[in-house]
Structure formats: C-alpha cells, structure tokens
Design a protein around this motif. Structure first.
Motif, PDB file in Angstrom:
ATOM      1  N   SER A   1       0.856  -1.180   0.000  1.00 60.46           N
ATOM      2  CA  SER A   1       0.000   0.000   0.000  1.00 60.46           C
ATOM      3  C   SER A   1       0.892   1.230   0.000  1.00 60.46           C
ATOM      4  O   SER A   1       1.815   1.335   0.793  1.00 60.46           O
ATOM      5  N   ARG A   2       0.601   2.163  -0.888  1.00 57.17           N
ATOM      6  CA  ARG A   2       1.434   3.365  -1.032  1.00 57.17           C
ATOM      7  C   ARG A   2       0.542   4.571  -1.310  1.00 57.17           C
ATOM      8  O   ARG A   2      -0.596   4.402  -1.742  1.00 57.17           O
ATOM      9  N   PRO A   3       1.040   5.772  -1.127  1.00 54.69           N
ATOM     10  CA  PRO A   3       0.262   6.965  -1.488  1.00 54.69           C
ATOM     11  C   PRO A   3       0.123   7.053  -3.009  1.00 54.69           C
ATOM     12  O   PRO A   3       1.099   6.872  -3.746  1.00 54.69           O
TER      13      PRO A   3
ATOM     14  N   THR B   1      -4.490   9.577  -1.659  1.00 56.07           N
ATOM     15  CA  THR B   1      -4.906   8.561  -0.702  1.00 56.07           C
ATOM     16  C   THR B   1      -3.963   7.368  -0.806  1.00 56.07           C
ATOM     17  O   THR B   1      -3.093   7.340  -1.666  1.00 56.07           O
ATOM     18  N   ARG B   2      -4.156   6.381   0.035  1.00 58.70           N
ATOM     19  CA  ARG B   2      -3.342   5.172  -0.028  1.00 58.70           C
ATOM     20  C   ARG B   2      -4.063   4.133  -0.872  1.00 58.70           C
ATOM     21  O   ARG B   2      -5.291   4.008  -0.803  1.00 58.70           O
ATOM     22  N   SER B   3      -3.304   3.397  -1.678  1.00 60.43           N
ATOM     23  CA  SER B   3      -3.888   2.386  -2.538  1.00 60.43           C
ATOM     24  C   SER B   3      -2.836   1.345  -2.901  1.00 60.43           C
ATOM     25  O   SER B   3      -1.635   1.590  -2.792  1.00 60.43           O
TER      26      SER B   3
ATOM     27  N   TYR C   1       4.127  11.577  -6.716  1.00 58.38           N
ATOM     28  CA  TYR C   1       3.363  10.358  -6.459  1.00 58.38           C
ATOM     29  C   TYR C   1       2.869   9.763  -7.770  1.00 58.38           C
ATOM     30  O   TYR C   1       2.684  10.489  -8.752  1.00 58.38           O
TER      31      TYR C   1
END
Length: 84
Positions: A9-11, A25-27, A43
């Motif tokens: 999970s990363r920004p 958001t994180r995804s 990002y």
C-alpha cells in the motif's frame, strides 16, 4: 500472519480530469505516470473517468440525454402500432 503475501500500500493520486479534481490517498494500485503534489513530493497518478466531483448523484446535476431521438427510432422500427 504470513509475510510477503499482502500487496504493498502506497500513497497514490487519483485524478478526475473532467472535473479538475485530485485526491491523494493510499492504494495498492500503481502507475508509471507521476504527478507532483501540493506538498512537493512526486506520487503515482491514476486517471479516473468519474469521481464524486463529477458524478451526477453527488453534484446534483444531470446530463442531457437525447430521448426524442430514441423514441423516434423505436417508433420507426416497430411502427408505433403496439398500442392496444
């Protein structure tokens, strides 16, 4: 729990180009394209077709649909004699 089986999970920035709206958001999704965010960091960016900023349910606006053309096409195709 087992290790190394869960996705990372990363920004990620989700961007709705039609509405000019972006959300950080994180995804677990990843993208090769990147964008520089307001905080100065870069990002991955994922473009979406519809978001809460452009969806008719959230905005209260509706899109115009050519219903007259559909009705005329239906009557030409089936003759409009389906009335009993």
């Amino acid at each position: 729990m087992k290790t190394a089986i869960h996705p990372v999970s990363r920004p990620v920035v989700f961007r709705d180009r039609a509405a000019g709206f972006a959300l950080l958001t994180r995804s677990t999704l990843d993208s090769r394209r990147t964008v520089e965010w307001e905080d100065g960091n870069t990002y991955p960016v994922v473009d979406v077709e519809i978001s809460s900023a452009s969806h008719p349910f959230y905005t209260g606006t509706s899109r115009v649909v050519d219903t007259a053309g559909r009705v005329e096409r239906f009557e030409r195709r089936y003759g409009g004699a389906a009335r009993h």
